[in-house]
Design a protein around this motif. Structure first.
Motif, short mmCIF file in Angstrom:
data_model
loop_
_atom_site.label_atom_id
_atom_site.label_comp_id
_atom_site.label_asym_id
_atom_site.label_seq_id
_atom_site.Cartn_x
_atom_site.Cartn_y
_atom_site.Cartn_z
N GLY A 22 0.77 -1.40 -0.51
CA GLY A 22 -0.03 -0.22 0.07
C GLY A 22 0.76 1.53 -0.40
O GLY A 22 0.18 2.22 -0.64
N TYR A 25 2.19 1.80 -3.31
CA TYR A 25 1.49 2.29 -3.97
C TYR A 25 1.38 4.02 -4.67
O TYR A 25 1.30 4.73 -4.46
CB TYR A 25 -0.20 1.75 -4.07
CG TYR A 25 -1.24 2.28 -4.52
CD1 TYR A 25 -2.10 3.25 -4.41
CD2 TYR A 25 -1.43 1.95 -6.00
CE1 TYR A 25 -3.14 3.77 -4.75
CE2 TYR A 25 -2.28 2.22 -6.37
CZ TYR A 25 -3.49 3.51 -5.82
OH TYR A 25 -4.26 3.63 -6.72
N GLU A 26 1.61 4.50 -2.99
CA GLU A 26 1.10 5.40 -2.38
C GLU A 26 1.93 6.28 -2.71
O GLU A 26 1.79 7.59 -3.66
CB GLU A 26 0.97 5.42 -0.98
CG GLU A 26 -0.45 5.72 -0.72
CD GLU A 26 -0.56 5.94 0.79
OE1 GLU A 26 -0.28 6.55 1.22
OE2 GLU A 26 -2.03 4.69 1.68
N GLU A 30 0.08 8.05 -8.23
CA GLU A 30 0.46 9.53 -9.12
C GLU A 30 0.42 10.02 -10.69
O GLU A 30 0.87 9.81 -11.70
CB GLU A 30 -0.15 10.79 -9.14
CG GLU A 30 -0.96 11.81 -9.66
CD GLU A 30 -1.91 12.65 -8.01
OE1 GLU A 30 -2.06 12.42 -7.83
OE2 GLU A 30 -0.96 14.04 -8.50
N MET B 1 -3.98 8.94 1.65
CA MET B 1 -4.07 9.11 0.68
C MET B 1 -3.85 10.38 0.12
O MET B 1 -5.65 10.62 0.03
CB MET B 1 -3.67 8.09 -0.33
CG MET B 1 -3.07 8.57 -1.88
SD MET B 1 -3.91 7.13 -3.02
CE MET B 1 -2.50 6.85 -4.52
N THR B 3 -4.85 12.69 -2.36
CA THR B 3 -4.93 12.75 -3.86
C THR B 3 -6.22 13.10 -4.24
O THR B 3 -6.69 13.02 -3.78
CB THR B 3 -4.33 11.26 -5.37
OG1 THR B 3 -4.87 12.17 -6.05
CG2 THR B 3 -5.27 10.57 -4.49
N ARG B 9 -7.74 6.54 -4.74
CA ARG B 9 -8.37 6.31 -3.91
C ARG B 9 -8.63 4.65 -3.97
O ARG B 9 -8.72 4.32 -2.61
CB ARG B 9 -8.72 7.29 -3.44
CG ARG B 9 -7.95 8.49 -2.45
CD ARG B 9 -8.50 9.33 -1.23
NE ARG B 9 -9.94 9.98 -1.90
CZ ARG B 9 -9.54 11.01 -2.28
NH1 ARG B 9 -8.53 11.76 -2.33
NH2 ARG B 9 -10.77 11.73 -2.98
N ARG B 12 -6.58 1.94 -4.20
CA ARG B 12 -5.74 1.54 -3.31
C ARG B 12 -6.49 0.72 -2.43
O ARG B 12 -6.37 -0.12 -1.73
CB ARG B 12 -5.50 2.88 -2.52
CG ARG B 12 -4.65 2.82 -1.42
CD ARG B 12 -4.27 3.54 -0.86
NE ARG B 12 -3.20 3.46 0.46
CZ ARG B 12 -4.11 3.00 1.49
NH1 ARG B 12 -4.68 3.05 1.83
NH2 ARG B 12 -2.85 2.87 2.54
#
Lengths: 194, 372
Positions: A22, A25-26, A30, B1, B3, B9, B12
């Motif tokens: 996780g 991923y974060e 983006e 997170m 964004t 989101r 995720r």
């Protein structure tokens, strides 16, 4: 918890601990989305490609070997592979997501615009305009009618007072030239996999 | 997170959910490992069988060597009797043949033993080439039997060796007939005889010669001089043990015969007489059988056998060309298949105890380590 770890360490940890993945991923979600957005110019495709890329990364995380190469390099390798598949087939693969049992996510209208913002339209627009200006008059006209306005070749031929065959030739030549120019444009990423 | 893009989101959440799901159900990993494990087990089994095959092959070949060595030095009883159909297998002698208290006259037996001794020559003396005079066959009447003890009845040292050999000689063109006659003469010269003779056409043939054992080498040498020797092999089978065994048995059988006939003389009543007569007949038959076997043995060892193949230069050897048949090919392949199977099974027989011992040793070793 994982703030100090490198990408490689995170991937190794993620074999046992999903939370590590996780975090990974974060850090990169983006960037991956932007990568796809600029190369496909299609927000929906970019979103799906992002999802598929991370799904595949998770499924094959045990195959990552932390030998100093950045975890992000490994991740973008997967991204490139997905992109080439998209270019070839014109659609995004869904195998990894299906294997994980992940549902298909919709891109909301707001997300669509936000993803579009990731595409640097100004730069893209300038590049396209410049490329278009190098085309011949006939090619530009044919392309505009066919590609932009979506007319049939019969109409284009009629409007341009030429045969259908000629109309087709002009459009295809124009597209080819456009593609080459855009690829050659420095800093522009459309169509590039690198 | 943090964004702005809700999609990311949501993605995720979905990813983590799938990840946790997977971590709780690890069975998906098993099929891969099972496949790997199966391949590993299969490879190990194949390697084990191959090693077993090699071990079995080596083991069976070694035992064949041992057998060949044994056959050369010792006598083989079964072989003797199998060759001569007239020699019947002796019946089992009852151990209580000797009746205590009765003295018996072993004079006749002693006489016969003496004759046997004289007609035999040792192998070494024959090799030296010295001819000790051919006083084979019967000796003169020996002194009365009462002076000879039973232990002297068995000659002190008997070297009884059955000598057989085969010889393949090639003679110059046109010389076949004369060479054949010369070979016949060799047999006669040494006091032997030609047991069998056959010719194929006028240029090749076979002779089976019998010559006295002490003249064996000399006769062989003469035959070799007839022409160019292509092949030669000789074999000496020591049957001393068999000889002694037969003689001992004969003695016992004759004693039994004597005892029974004495009993019959003292029998009372017809029924007893009849009983003893049956026993006597059995005993006599036994004696005859044993004598027959001794005769055969003596004949074989007192006379050596040479099989001579004679052919002119240019004539094809007997078994030069024999076209292999498909049938024999199939037989050979079956033989090969069975041999491999045999070798693998033998090898496994070796490997399994070794593996068991190794495994036990390993287990003990680990136990010791753990306790330390």
């Amino acid at each position: 918890m994982y703030d100090g770890s490198t990408d490689g360490e995170l991937l190794v940890l993620s074999r046992e601990d999903p939370d590590a993945f996780g975090e990974f991923y974060e850090r990169h979600a983006e960037d991956v989305l932007r990568y796809f957005a600029r190369r496909t110019l299609d927000p929906t495709a970019a979103a799906e490609l992002t999802a598929e890329t991370f799904a595949e990364a998770f499924a094959s995380r045990s195959r990552f070997r932390d030998r100093g190469t950045a975890g992000s390099a490994w991740l973008f390798g997967i991204a490139r592979h997905q992109l080439s598949h998209y270019y070839r087939k014109g659609a995004v693969e869904a195998a990894a997501r299906n294997k994980l049992g992940m549902r298909h996510l919709e891109v909301s209208a707001q997300d669509y615009e936000r993803i579009e913002e990731l595409i640097d339209f100004e730069r893209v627009g300038r590049a396209i305009a410049h490329a278009m200006s190098t085309l011949s008059e006939e090619q530009r006209e044919a392309m505009t009618l066919r590609v932009v306005e979506g007319r049939s070749y019969e109409e284009v031929a009629r409007l341009l007072s030429c045969s259908e065959q000629t109309a087709r030739a002009r459009v295809s030549r124009g597209l080819r030239r456009l593609g080459k120019l855009i690829e050659a444009e420095p800093g522009l990423e459309i169509g590039r996999q690198a | 997170m943090d964004t702005k893009i809700g999609y990311l989101r949501e993605l995720r959440e979905d990813l983590l959910e799938a990840a946790w799901r997977e971590s709780l159900t690890p069975e998906r990993k098993r099929p891969k490992r099972r496949g790997v494990r199966r391949a590993f087990v299969g490879a190990l089994a194949a390697a084990t069988l191959t090693v077993a095959g090699v071990v079995g092959y080596v083991a069976t070949h070694q035992s064949d060597e041992m057998k060949r060595l044994d056959a050369g030095s010792a006598g083989s009883n079964a072989d003797l009797y199998a060759r001569d159909p007239s020699a019947a297998v002796p019946s089992a002698e009852p151990q209580s043949a000797k009746v205590p208290g009765l003295s018996y006259d072993s004079g006749d037996v002693a006489l016969r033993e003496q004759a046997v001794t004289n007609s035999n020559r040792t192998w070494s003396s024959a090799g030296a080439g010295a001819s000790q005079g051919n006083d084979s066959a019967q000796a003169g009447p020996a002194p009365s039997g009462s002076t000879t003890s039973s232990s002297a009845a068995l000659p002190a040292s008997i070297d009884n060796i059955i000598k057989t050999g085969s010889l393949s000689v090639v003679v110059p063109k046109g010389d076949f007939q004369s060479s054949l006659r010369a070979a016949n003469d060799v047999a006669a010269n040494y006091g032997g005889y030609v047991q069998a003779s056959s010719t194929t056409g006028t240029r090749s043939g076979r002779l089976t010669l019998r010559v006295p054992a002490d003249k064996y080498e000399a006769a062989l040498g003469d035959l070799q001089d007839l022409g160019r020797v292509e092949r030669e092999s000789s074999n000496g089978q020591d049957v001393t043990g068999t000889f002694i065994d037969l003689q001992a048995r004969l003695k016992i059988a004759e004693q039994r015969e004597t005892v029974v006939s004495r009993l019959m003389d003292r029998a009372n009543g017809i029924s007893q007489v009849l009983q003893y007569r049956n026993l006597l007949e059995d005993a006599q038959l036994n004696v005859e059988q044993l004598k027959g076997q001794l005769r055969v043995l003596r004949n074989r060892s007192s006379l050596g056998t040479i099989t001579l193949s004679l052919r002119e230069e240019g004539v094809a050897a007997e078994d030069a060309v024999s076209n292999p048949s498909i049938g024999s090919a199939l037989k050979h392949s079956l033989e090969g298949f069975l041999r491999v199977l045999f070798a693998v099974i033998v090898g496994l027989g070796y490997l399994i105890p070794i593996a068991a011992l190794a495994g036990a040793g390993w287990w003990l070793f680990r136990r010791v380590r753990r306790s330390v």
